[in-house]
Design an enzyme around this catalytic site. Structure first.
Site, PDB file in Angstrom:
ATOM      1  N   GLU A   1      31.313   9.968   6.207  1.00 14.31           N
ATOM      2  CA  GLU A   1      31.713   9.872   7.609  1.00 14.31           C
ATOM      3  C   GLU A   1      30.470  10.166   8.448  1.00 14.31           C
ATOM      4  O   GLU A   1      30.197  11.304   8.816  1.00 14.31           O
ATOM      5  CB  GLU A   1      32.814  10.883   7.942  1.00 14.31           C
ATOM      6  CG  GLU A   1      34.108  10.680   7.168  1.00 14.31           C
ATOM      7  CD  GLU A   1      35.137  11.749   7.507  1.00 14.31           C
ATOM      8  OE1 GLU A   1      34.952  12.482   8.508  1.00 14.31           O
ATOM      9  OE2 GLU A   1      36.121  11.877   6.761  1.00 14.31           O
TER      10      GLU A   1
ATOM     11  N   GLU B   1      31.922   7.720  15.640  1.00 15.99           N
ATOM     12  CA  GLU B   1      32.067   7.708  14.181  1.00 15.99           C
ATOM     13  C   GLU B   1      32.659   6.375  13.754  1.00 15.99           C
ATOM     14  O   GLU B   1      33.622   5.894  14.358  1.00 15.99           O
ATOM     15  CB  GLU B   1      32.969   8.850  13.706  1.00 15.99           C
ATOM     16  CG  GLU B   1      33.141   8.907  12.202  1.00 15.99           C
ATOM     17  CD  GLU B   1      33.994  10.076  11.750  1.00 15.99           C
ATOM     18  OE1 GLU B   1      34.871   9.867  10.883  1.00 15.99           O
ATOM     19  OE2 GLU B   1      33.786  11.195  12.244  1.00 15.99           O
TER      20      GLU B   1
ATOM     21  N   ARG C   1      31.591  19.124   3.683  1.00 16.44           N
ATOM     22  CA  ARG C   1      31.419  18.935   5.109  1.00 16.44           C
ATOM     23  C   ARG C   1      30.041  19.381   5.638  1.00 16.44           C
ATOM     24  O   ARG C   1      29.753  19.212   6.819  1.00 16.44           O
ATOM     25  CB  ARG C   1      32.513  19.693   5.870  1.00 16.44           C
ATOM     26  CG  ARG C   1      33.900  19.146   5.595  1.00 16.44           C
ATOM     27  CD  ARG C   1      34.986  19.938   6.295  1.00 16.44           C
ATOM     28  NE  ARG C   1      34.863  19.931   7.747  1.00 16.44           N
ATOM     29  CZ  ARG C   1      35.302  18.980   8.542  1.00 16.44           C
ATOM     30  NH1 ARG C   1      35.878  17.899   8.024  1.00 16.44           N
ATOM     31  NH2 ARG C   1      35.173  19.068   9.847  1.00 16.44           N
TER      32      ARG C   1
ATOM     33  N   ASP D   1       0.834  -1.199   0.000  1.00 17.43           N
ATOM     34  CA  ASP D   1       0.000   0.000   0.000  1.00 17.43           C
ATOM     35  C   ASP D   1       0.870   1.251   0.000  1.00 17.43           C
ATOM     36  O   ASP D   1       1.404   1.644   1.033  1.00 17.43           O
ATOM     37  CB  ASP D   1      -0.923  -0.024   1.224  1.00 17.43           C
ATOM     38  CG  ASP D   1      -1.813   1.219   1.314  1.00 17.43           C
ATOM     39  OD1 ASP D   1      -1.810   2.029   0.358  1.00 17.43           O
ATOM     40  OD2 ASP D   1      -2.495   1.384   2.337  1.00 17.43           O
TER      41      ASP D   1
ATOM     42  N   GLU E   1      33.998  10.394  18.983  1.00 17.29           N
ATOM     43  CA  GLU E   1      34.086  11.718  18.374  1.00 17.29           C
ATOM     44  C   GLU E   1      34.184  12.816  19.441  1.00 17.29           C
ATOM     45  O   GLU E   1      34.263  12.549  20.636  1.00 17.29           O
ATOM     46  CB  GLU E   1      32.885  11.967  17.449  1.00 17.29           C
ATOM     47  CG  GLU E   1      33.212  11.860  15.957  1.00 17.29           C
ATOM     48  CD  GLU E   1      34.242  12.863  15.477  1.00 17.29           C
ATOM     49  OE1 GLU E   1      34.466  13.902  16.160  1.00 17.29           O
ATOM     50  OE2 GLU E   1      34.855  12.634  14.427  1.00 17.29           O
TER      51      GLU E   1
ATOM     52  N   HIS F   1      30.143  14.046   6.661  1.00 15.51           N
ATOM     53  CA  HIS F   1      31.029  14.585   5.635  1.00 15.51           C
ATOM     54  C   HIS F   1      31.088  13.612   4.463  1.00 15.51           C
ATOM     55  O   HIS F   1      31.267  12.408   4.648  1.00 15.51           O
ATOM     56  CB  HIS F   1      32.428  14.811   6.198  1.00 15.51           C
ATOM     57  CG  HIS F   1      32.429  15.595   7.483  1.00 15.51           C
ATOM     58  ND1 HIS F   1      33.394  15.433   8.461  1.00 15.51           N
ATOM     59  CD2 HIS F   1      31.589  16.544   7.943  1.00 15.51           C
ATOM     60  CE1 HIS F   1      33.137  16.250   9.468  1.00 15.51           C
ATOM     61  NE2 HIS F   1      32.042  16.923   9.170  1.00 15.51           N
TER      62      HIS F   1
ATOM     63  N   GLU G   1      36.180  16.841   0.230  1.00 19.00           N
ATOM     64  CA  GLU G   1      35.215  16.484   1.265  1.00 19.00           C
ATOM     65  C   GLU G   1      34.217  17.627   1.449  1.00 19.00           C
ATOM     66  O   GLU G   1      34.595  18.731   1.832  1.00 19.00           O
ATOM     67  CB  GLU G   1      35.966  16.205   2.574  1.00 19.00           C
ATOM     68  CG  GLU G   1      35.090  16.003   3.784  1.00 19.00           C
ATOM     69  CD  GLU G   1      35.902  16.032   5.074  1.00 19.00           C
ATOM     70  OE1 GLU G   1      35.374  15.586   6.094  1.00 19.00           O
ATOM     71  OE2 GLU G   1      37.052  16.521   5.058  1.00 19.00           O
TER      72      GLU G   1
ATOM     73  N   ARG H   1      39.662  22.367   8.126  1.00 19.35           N
ATOM     74  CA  ARG H   1      38.383  21.707   8.393  1.00 19.35           C
ATOM     75  C   ARG H   1      37.255  22.692   8.704  1.00 19.35           C
ATOM     76  O   ARG H   1      36.118  22.281   8.927  1.00 19.35           O
ATOM     77  CB  ARG H   1      38.547  20.717   9.551  1.00 19.35           C
ATOM     78  CG  ARG H   1      39.434  19.537   9.211  1.00 19.35           C
ATOM     79  CD  ARG H   1      39.685  18.627  10.404  1.00 19.35           C
ATOM     80  NE  ARG H   1      40.633  17.578  10.051  1.00 19.35           N
ATOM     81  CZ  ARG H   1      40.304  16.360   9.630  1.00 19.35           C
ATOM     82  NH1 ARG H   1      39.038  16.056   9.493  1.00 19.35           N
ATOM     83  NH2 ARG H   1      41.225  15.473   9.341  1.00 19.35           N
TER      84      ARG H   1
ATOM     85  N   GLU I   1      28.377  10.382  11.595  1.00 21.64           N
ATOM     86  CA  GLU I   1      28.510  10.468  13.048  1.00 21.64           C
ATOM     87  C   GLU I   1      27.152  10.247  13.715  1.00 21.64           C
ATOM     88  O   GLU I   1      26.106  10.502  13.118  1.00 21.64           O
ATOM     89  CB  GLU I   1      29.075  11.830  13.445  1.00 21.64           C
ATOM     90  CG  GLU I   1      30.463  12.079  12.878  1.00 21.64           C
ATOM     91  CD  GLU I   1      30.920  13.530  12.987  1.00 21.64           C
ATOM     92  OE1 GLU I   1      32.128  13.778  12.916  1.00 21.64           O
ATOM     93  OE2 GLU I   1      30.053  14.414  13.147  1.00 21.64           O
TER      94      GLU I   1
END
Length: 470
Positions: A129, A220, A360, A51, A212, A269, A358, A339, A131
């Site tokens: 990554e 993580e 983030r 359904d 983390e 990330h 990356e 970062r 977390e």
């Protein structure tokens, strides 16, 4: 595996039940189970009916019948239930047998097909990554006369003064000091290792696990990169394993981006690289060792970031994570090593096949099929239109003054802002019929009606602290 190989596996492992799994539109996994005798080779073509009107954001009641079609390459023996095989499914219309446009997995499949049709690349590798938090107890409610949440964690900074059944050893993780502590301060080593081994048993290659930054159980566990669709499938299995191992240890897992005020939130990330003919297209002699193609891909993601964040940061809670001072990116720029930028180019990738960047901004509350499809479409638009990402920002962004930051674009401050950006900027998502207008409209409607307005209408507990005696 082929359908025949799946059936052979079922005989070899004495499987008695087959769990058919898929994802609804907002991003919650769903399932129902059939006896093994109902699974035949034809099942992988014919599918099973269900359904669709009971799924959020899908069919109306007058057109509710839909099909789940099991995909043999996703079959895995469930590590938590005896004699059970789990299979991920695609969603189809039972009359036309067309893939359903609002099936998130179908969107991801079409993104990969569109990428190949452009000739730019044949594979998009994603390495997430993801977390999450592991708590010992969570209580919450919101109704007409009360609204609250309460979190218990043996690791939490706030429990240093509490007396437990066996006393209080005092090994607590201070706010923002949770990165890489050893046991006994890290109380979750055994749980994370069990999760890691269960993931490996399910065919998901894991690169490592660790505590983390945040207090109170932030974790993580990193999966190895894989093509887009496979990575999205793996993320569903990842969340399933995390939550079930946690439950077996008497704990509860959440992928909510910001469950704790004044501490780091949980991101997801996304490491991205494009490949063609088995060779990476991202290695070059440009900034950070990247190629021009990779630079243009960054430009596309940064240009469309406010719009794609409606999929990558899709909850009202997501924007409580995106605050200065908590290692979350709030400025739409890029950098080598740094970062605090929205896009980081990792420095520990000397081999050409490891060249990537990356993104983030995304978090773990996202629907991985839609989030990664949106990121890929933005990257492809950057390559097709040679979009420059601007100058890199290699300083600590959090230490820059207002004059230095005034020209740096910022991430949206709320889900509402991201949805507005998506409404204004989504043409690049429609190419190849990857995201349809119906998908975009339904996403904006659902998120606005059920989440943005739902939160806006309710008094917040902090408002009582600020205004009760006004």
């Amino acid at each position: 595996m082929t359908p025949r190989e799946v059936l052979a596996l079922c005989r070899e492992r004495e499987i008695h039940a087959v769990d058919l799994r898929f994802m609804d539109f907002p991003g919650t996994p769903k399932h129902f189970t059939i006896p093994i005798k109902a699974l035949t080779e034809n099942s992988f073509e014919d599918g099973f009916s269900f359904d669709g009107s009971s799924m959020r954001g899908w069919q109306a009641i007058n057109e509710s019948d839909m099909l789940v079609v099991p995909q043999p390459e996703t079959a895995v023996v469930d590590p938590f239930f005896d004699s059970t095989l789990a299979v991920t499914c695609n969603i189809q219309d039972p009359i036309t047998r067309e893939d359903y446009a609002k099936d998130p997995r179908n969107v991801a499949r079409k993104a990969e097909l569109y990428m190949k049709s452009t000739g730019i690349a044949d594979t998009a590798m994603f390495g997430p990554e993801a977390e999450f938090f592991l708590f010992d107890d969570v209580r919450f409610d919101s109704n007409e006369h009360e609204s609250y949440y309460h979190i218990e964690s043996a690791e939490g900074q706030w429990t240093r003064g509490k007396a437990g059944e066996n006393g209080n050893a005092g090994y607590k993780i201070r706010y923002k000091e949770g990165y890489f502590p050893v046991p006994p301060t890290d109380t979750l080593q055994q749980v994370r290792t069990e999760i890691m081994l269960k993931l490996e048993a399910c065919g998901i290659e894991v690169e490592g696990q660790h505590h983390e930054v945040a207090t109170a159980g932030q974790c993580e566990i990193d999966m190895r990169y894989a093509p887009l669709l496979q990575t999205a499938d793996n993320l569903l299995r990842y969340k399933y394993v995390v939550k079930n191992v946690a439950a077996r240890h008497g704990k509860t897992a959440t992928f909510m981006p910001k469950p704790l005020w004044n501490d780091n939130g949980s991101g997801m990330h996304l490491h991205l690289s494009l490949w063609k003919g088995g060779e990476t297209l991202f290695a070059g002699s440009g900034y950070g060792g990247l190629s021009d193609l990779a630079t243009f891909a960054m430009g596309g993601i940064l240009k469309h970031a406010p719009a794609i964040m409606a999929f990558c940061c899709p909850t009202t809670n997501s924007y409580k994570r995106l605050q200065p001072g908590f290692e979350a990116p709030v400025n739409l720029t890029y950098s080598y090593r740094n970062r605090s930028a929205a896009i980081r180019i990792p420095v520990h990738s000397p081999h050409v096949n490891n060249k990537r960047f990356e993104f983030r901004c995304p978090d773990s509350s996202s629907n991985p099929y839609l989030a990664m499809a949106a990121v890929l479409m933005a990257a492809l638009d950057g390559v097709q239109n040679r979009i420059e990402p601007g100058e890199p920002l290699d300083k600590d962004i959090y230490d820059l003054g207002p004059d230095e930051l005034k020209d740096v674009p910022k991430v949206p401050r709320s889900l509402e802002e991201s949805l507005d950006a998506l409404r204004a900027d989504h043409e690049f998502l429609l190419r190849g019929d990857v995201f349809t207008e119906d998908v975009i409209d339904t996403w904006i409607w659902y998120k606005t009606e059920h989440e943005v307005e739902g939160l806006r209408q309710r008094p917040h507990p902090y408002e009582f602290a600020m205004y009760y005696d006004i």
